[in-house]
Design an enzyme around this catalytic site. Structure first.
Site, PDB file in Angstrom:
ATOM      1  N   ALA A 191      16.128   2.720 -15.127  1.00  0.00           N
ATOM      2  CA  ALA A 191      14.697   2.539 -15.361  1.00  0.00           C
ATOM      3  C   ALA A 191      14.442   1.512 -16.468  1.00  0.00           C
ATOM      4  CB  ALA A 191      14.063   3.881 -15.724  1.00  0.00           C
TER       5      ALA A 191
ATOM      6  N   GLY B  98      -9.702   3.489  12.633  1.00  0.00           N
ATOM      7  CA  GLY B  98      -8.810   2.909  13.626  1.00  0.00           C
ATOM      8  C   GLY B  98      -8.212   1.602  13.146  1.00  0.00           C
ATOM      9  N   GLY B  99      -8.092   0.658  14.067  1.00  0.00           N
ATOM     10  CA  GLY B  99      -7.501  -0.634  13.736  1.00  0.00           C
ATOM     11  C   GLY B  99      -8.244  -1.377  12.650  1.00  0.00           C
TER      12      GLY B  99
END
Length: 517
Positions: free
Chosen positions: A408, A172-173
């Site tokens: 590139a 979660g958080g």
């Protein structure tokens, strides 16, 4: 008069309870699984006898659901400072044996106090994440507490190095704190990290998945790119943190821990001459060049399993700590794609923040072509590399080994993007595009009329390569500082680094640039 024995005994009793954490049984259960306790992790991190703890006697604030009378020793997190290889380091370690290591107000205040101290003292932070998440009994207060930790992670960013060790659940958080730190180490077993678990994903989307598919160390190291190192055990994670710290300064105002000696070896190394295949299209492992460049072959690769078409990591050349960025011809021919661009750009910015010179090794045929790359935003992601190199003010040395084509070439720190010195091997090819592609455009009609189209195309490509991609053409226009024999590479780079240690470069005053995130 001596202090009261009653007072001393009371202190020792309280200390013993707090130091025991979740108790001997829970500690034994962890040991049976090959895991360390939260306190043991910090003891392994620090030199013996140097750990000074903050908040051992902290009391939790949870007052609902019967928690008001439940003891939570040290409120489930151990914080403090100690010494690693003679340098002070701040640390915190969540204790899963105490209330699942859940984060509440006081728990967070202890972590925040440690992070605040790290800023004031100008010292790195190592945090061991092992928590069941927010302490739901504290409601929105726990969410606020997470916010206070995140805020400080951001305030510390660019000031002191931050290293997270995921050694248990981080869901979660809670996952956002390590995501905001500079480097993330995750143990292969017993650790998981995700925002939404399998049950939530199934309930919301109908998709069936497992924790391993979304939250394992292997997935984060090779697919999502959320972590930098996989550790095989808690002890291995600590060893990785030790090695990483050995290359990093304590803060953004300090130099990295160079080990410069007065006498610098400038001898040629003939071993470089044998690293490139005779055929310019045959891939080779660029790490062989890096190992040969690095003092004692000591190279610490970062994010080895993610976007393997580019290699990043730390080493020393002539005692000077450097950050390497190198195309890897073994993977996708060394082309730059979205993931490689993100990986390299963030590493370049880290090195610039902490005064670590950059050594860029180039063998890049271009950005990876493809419908999905274009639709997913290769323009925006590739621009991150341009932005990162152009904004970097640390010493920047570029060595062109073979191909350096198109945009590139610029993205791999050409002179125009601020390289202080660009060296090229005789095998270098520098051009707007590869010879084969250029010939198909420039000589389309002639090739259509040729009796043997492939043979004529090879002949024209060889001519184009010799005339328009030769390193001598770029050197003649001063885009390349010098063309050197491969055997001269280590001495040339070491001498250049030594001469650039006093580099000073300022930019127009501003809060910060607007990198194309």
């Amino acid at each position: 008069m001596a202090i009261s024995k009653t007072l001393v005994d009371e202190l020792e009793k309280r200390r013993a309870i707090a130091l025991e954490g979740g108790g001997a049984d829970k500690a034994a259960a962890r040991h049976a699984k090959g895991r360390l306790t939260a306190r043991e992790r910090l003891m392994a991190l620090y030199s013996p006898g140097t750990f000074q703890e903050f908040g051992l006697h902290a009391l939790h604030n949870t007052r609902h659901f019967g928690m008001e009378n439940k003891p939570i020793p040290a409120d489930g997190v151990i914080v403090g400072t100690g010494f690693v290889d003679g340098r002070p380091v701040a640390g915190f370690s969540q204790d899963f044996t105490v209330a699942g290591g859940s984060l509440g107000e006081i728990h967070a205040r202890k972590i925040c106090h440690t992070l605040d101290h790290a800023v004031k003292a100008g010292i790195p932070v190592v945090g061991f994440q092992d928590s069941g998440g927010a302490r739901i009994q504290e409601g929105v207060g726990a969410l606020s507490a997470y916010g206070q930790v995140f805020y400080r992670n951001v305030q510390l960013s660019g000031v002191v190095p931050q290293i997270a060790v995921i050694a248990g659940p981080c869901a979660g958080g809670a996952a956002y704190s390590p995501a905001l730190m500079d480097f993330v180490i995750m143990t292969r077993e017993n650790a998981q990290m995700f925002i939404c678990g399998p049950e939530v994903i199934r309930a919301v989307t109908g998709q069936h998945t497992t924790v391993d598919e979304i939250g394992s160390a292997q997935v984060h190291a090779s697919v999502s790119g959320n972590i930098h190192f996989i550790a095989e055990s808690d002890d291995h994670a600590v060893a990785i943190a030790h090695r990483l710290l050995s290359f990093l300064p304590s803060n953004n105002m300090s130099d990295p821990p160079h080990t410069i000696e007065p006498d610098l070896s400038v001898d040629d190394d003939p071993g470089f001459d044998d690293l490139l295949p005779a055929d310019s299209k045959t891939p080779f492992d660029v790490r062989e060049v890096i190992l040969r460049l690095s003092d004692g072959g000591d190279f610490m690769e970062v994010m080895a399993d993610f976007a393997a078409n580019i290699v990043i990591g730390f080493g020393r050349i002539g005692g000077v700590v450097v950050g390497y960025v190198a195309n890897q011809p073994l993977v996708k021919a060394g082309t730059l794609d979205i993931d490689a661009s993100d990986k390299a750009a963030r590493f370049v910015r880290f090195c610039n923040i902490f005064n670590i010179p950059l050594v860029t090794l180039v063998d890049v045929p271009g950005f990876l072509p493809g419908v999905m790359e274009e639709r997913r935003g290769i323009i925006r992601h590739g621009a991150k590399m341009l932005f990162a190199y152009a904004s970097a003010t640390v010493p920047k040395i570029t060595v062109i080994l073979r191909k350096a084509y198109g945009g590139a070439y610029l993205a791999m720190c050409s002179q125009d993007m601020g390289a202080d010195r660009v060296l090229a091997w005789p095998s270098a090819e520098i051009a707007v595009m590869g010879a084969e592609g250029a010939v198909s455009i420039l000589y389309n009609k002639e090739l259509a009329q040729a009796e043997d189209r492939q043979a004529r195309a090879r002949e024209l490509a060889d001519d184009y390569r010799a005339e328009f991609a030769s390193p001598y053409l770029s050197a003649g226009m001063l885009f390349v500082s010098d063309i050197i024999q491969p055997r001269q590479t280590r001495s040339a780079v070491a001498l250049t680094l030594r001469g650039l240690l006093s580099k000073r470069e300022t930019r127009p005053p501003k809060k910060h640039g607007n990198i194309p995130l």
